[in-house]
Every structure is written in C-alpha cells, then in structure tokens.
Enzyme design. Structure first.
Site, PDB file in Angstrom:
ATOM      1  N   SER A 175       0.865  -1.185   0.000  1.00 42.00           N
ATOM      2  CA  SER A 175       0.000   0.000   0.000  1.00 42.00           C
ATOM      3  C   SER A 175       0.897   1.230   0.000  1.00 42.00           C
ATOM      4  CB  SER A 175      -0.944   0.003   1.207  1.00 42.00           C
ATOM      5  OG  SER A 175      -0.231  -0.167   2.421  1.00 42.00           O
TER       6      SER A 175
ATOM      7  N   PHE B 102      11.995  15.250  11.258  1.00 40.30           N
ATOM      8  CA  PHE B 102      10.666  14.742  11.595  1.00 40.30           C
ATOM      9  C   PHE B 102      10.776  13.554  12.547  1.00 40.30           C
ATOM     10  CE2 PHE B 102       6.881  12.113  10.651  1.00 40.30           C
ATOM     11  CZ  PHE B 102       5.908  13.026  11.044  1.00 40.30           C
TER      12      PHE B 102
ATOM     13  N   HIS C 268       3.831  -0.999   3.717  1.00 43.17           N
ATOM     14  CA  HIS C 268       3.157   0.281   3.499  1.00 43.17           C
ATOM     15  C   HIS C 268       4.250   1.310   3.240  1.00 43.17           C
ATOM     16  CE1 HIS C 268      -0.147   3.173   3.873  1.00 43.17           C
ATOM     17  NE2 HIS C 268       0.641   3.925   4.628  1.00 43.17           N
TER      18      HIS C 268
END
Length: 301
Positions: A22, A226, A276
């Site tokens: 995904s 991040f 993913h």
C-alpha cells in the site's frame, strides 16, 4: 554463509510469497503539487496496491481535500483508497459526520489516528470534552457507523507518550479489539526494532497484521528532523551514509535507494509479506521498492 535458496528476496516470481503493498500520500496544497500528486498516483496504480491512503491535516485542516483525493483515486484508477481520520479538536458528532461523508462517497477504508495536538508533534494530547478520547474510542465509533476496513498506528520504538512497553502494547490491543483490521507502523530504520515490536505484540495475544511503514529518505535532513519530533531514531550508521550529501542530490538519491532496498529485502527475508510505503507524493523510490519486492506494473493487470 547465507543460502540464497532460503531467502524470499532471491526467489523467482513463481516461488515468491504473495505480497501486499500500500502507498501513502498527502493532499497537495498547490496546482503544481497536485499535478505531481496525480502523476505519482497514476504511475503506482498499475502495481495493484491493496489501497492508497491520503493523510488528514492537523485538526481536520485538509478534510475536504482528503475526501476529494480519495474519491477521485478510486474513480480514476479503480484502486481502493483509504482516508485518514483524526479526532483532535473535534466533537464526536463532527467526526461522525466526516465518517458518514466518506461512507456516502463510497470510501470503505479509513486510517484511524488519534492525531497530534494543534501545538505540534510531541505535545501533550487533551481530548475534546465532547469528542473521542483516543484512537481506540475513535475506532469503536467508526465501527458503530459502518463496516469499514480500519487501519491504526503502531510504534516500533514506542510512542513518545507511552510510559512503558506494557502500556504501549496494551494500547495497540485496545485499538484492534475495538474493531481495527490491521496496524501500520510509524517509520523506523532499524529492522530489529520492528521485529521486536511484533514479538511483543504476538506475546500479548495480538494476531492482527502489523504492517511495516517504509520511509524512503528523499531528503535526509527533513526526515531526520521529523523523526526527532516523533520519537523515531536515526541510527548512527544511517546518518553516516548521508553525511556530506546535502549538495550532492544524485548521490543522495542513490544512497536513499540502497538504504530502502536493504531494509525491505531484510524484512522480506524475515518473512514479512505486507508493506506500506510513505511516498511523499513521489513515485521513483516507491516504484523501485515494489520492483525489488517482486511487484511489476503488469502483474495482476
């Protein structure tokens, strides 16, 4: 010496295990960014991903764009699209209205997240007095509205606000018990962190899939910054590989490809069959990883 015959990453297509992939995107903010977004979506759609997800801005700031993107992805490509949803700063009625909006648009996949407070990533979370109290509560609310496929978050290095591992794993279990289908992990760069996390979850009786979230490093400074805010660590060996490449974009891209390829290959050899990929709305590295995992644009088409 490793025996290539025993490594899944060295198997040919007829012997390779079935994989699920995904991809994650974020809603573009400008016309130029939107053009890039759709270019990437259309390049990745032929890989037949299980779904493509679109994130949801802080406090629902991209709600309309998220709905527009997931609706069009499903319509234009035929690929299932998952809309992200958070419960920060909203009442239950407001969140439920968003869920029903997804339902009316034919979107039956949701990535349900507690979300970050308006003050930013890592700041203390205070539930809305009339809202969902946490991600497990949100999942239960979504499940009451309809038969959605629900993904939730998992944290291989422990959520920064979890006091200990027992709390962390119990929180994951609550989300899955509330009706989530699977968990997708936050980015990580040490596969041992992910594998230990899965072991802890299985020991606690969790049987649902825990899908590794793979973050290709398009920009090391950006990703490391991040990571620092979300509790994901940057191993020293990884930082060393990118050291001095700020002004060497071609070499940076090659190193990023090698790092991501190494990560997914190791996981594949460990028996992982679901991935993913966080795309940052870019297709090249995602396409390369899919190829390394054995997925081809023509396969299953």
């Amino acid at each position: 010496m490793l025996d290539d015959n025993l490594r899944a990453s060295r198997q040919t297509a007829d012997k390779r295990p079935d994989l699920q992939i995904s991809f994650e995107f974020f809603p573009p903010k400008t016309d130029v960014m939107e053009e890039k977004f759709w270019d990437s979506v259309h390049k990745l759609a032929p890989l037949k991903p299980r779904f493509v997800s679109v994130t949801y801005g802080a406090g629902g700031s991209t709600r309309e764009r998220t709905l527009r993107m997931v609706s069009r992805i499903k319509k234009d490509t035929g690929v299932d699209a998952a809309a992200h949803l958070t419960c920060v700063g909203a009442t239950r009625d407001e969140v439920d209205a968003v869920v029903r909006g997804y339902q009316d648009a034919g979107i039956n996949r949701i990535v349900a997240l507690r979300g970050d407070p308006p003050e930013g990533v890592g700041q203390p979370f205070t539930p809305h007095p009339e809202g969902y109290q946490n991600a497990a509560d949100l999942v239960a609310g979504i499940r009451r509205i309809g038969d959605f496929d629900i993904s939730v978050a998992a944290y291989p290095e422990k959520h920064p606000q979890s006091p200990d591992w027992a709390f962390e794993i119990d929180n994951l279990k609550r989300k899955l018990d509330a009706g989530a289908t699977r968990a997708i992990t936050q980015m990580f760069f040490s596969n041992s962190d992910y594998l230990r996390y899965v072991e802890r979850a299985r020991a606690a009786g969790i049987t649902a899939p825990i899908v590794p979230g793979i973050q290709p490093i398009h920009n090391f400074k950006q990703i490391s910054g991040f990571a620092g805010r979300t509790g994901a660590s940057i191993p020293s060996w990884l930082a060393e590989r990118f050291d001095g490449l700020d002004d060497e974009p071609e070499t940076h891209a090659l190193v990023a490809s090698a790092v991501a390829a190494e990560q997914v290959t190791e996981l594949l050899d460990e028996g992982v069959t679901e991935f993913h990929i966080y795309t940052h709305n870019r297709s090249p590295l995602a396409l390369a990883l899919a190829r390394i995992l054995g997925r081809r644009p023509t396969q299953e088409s």
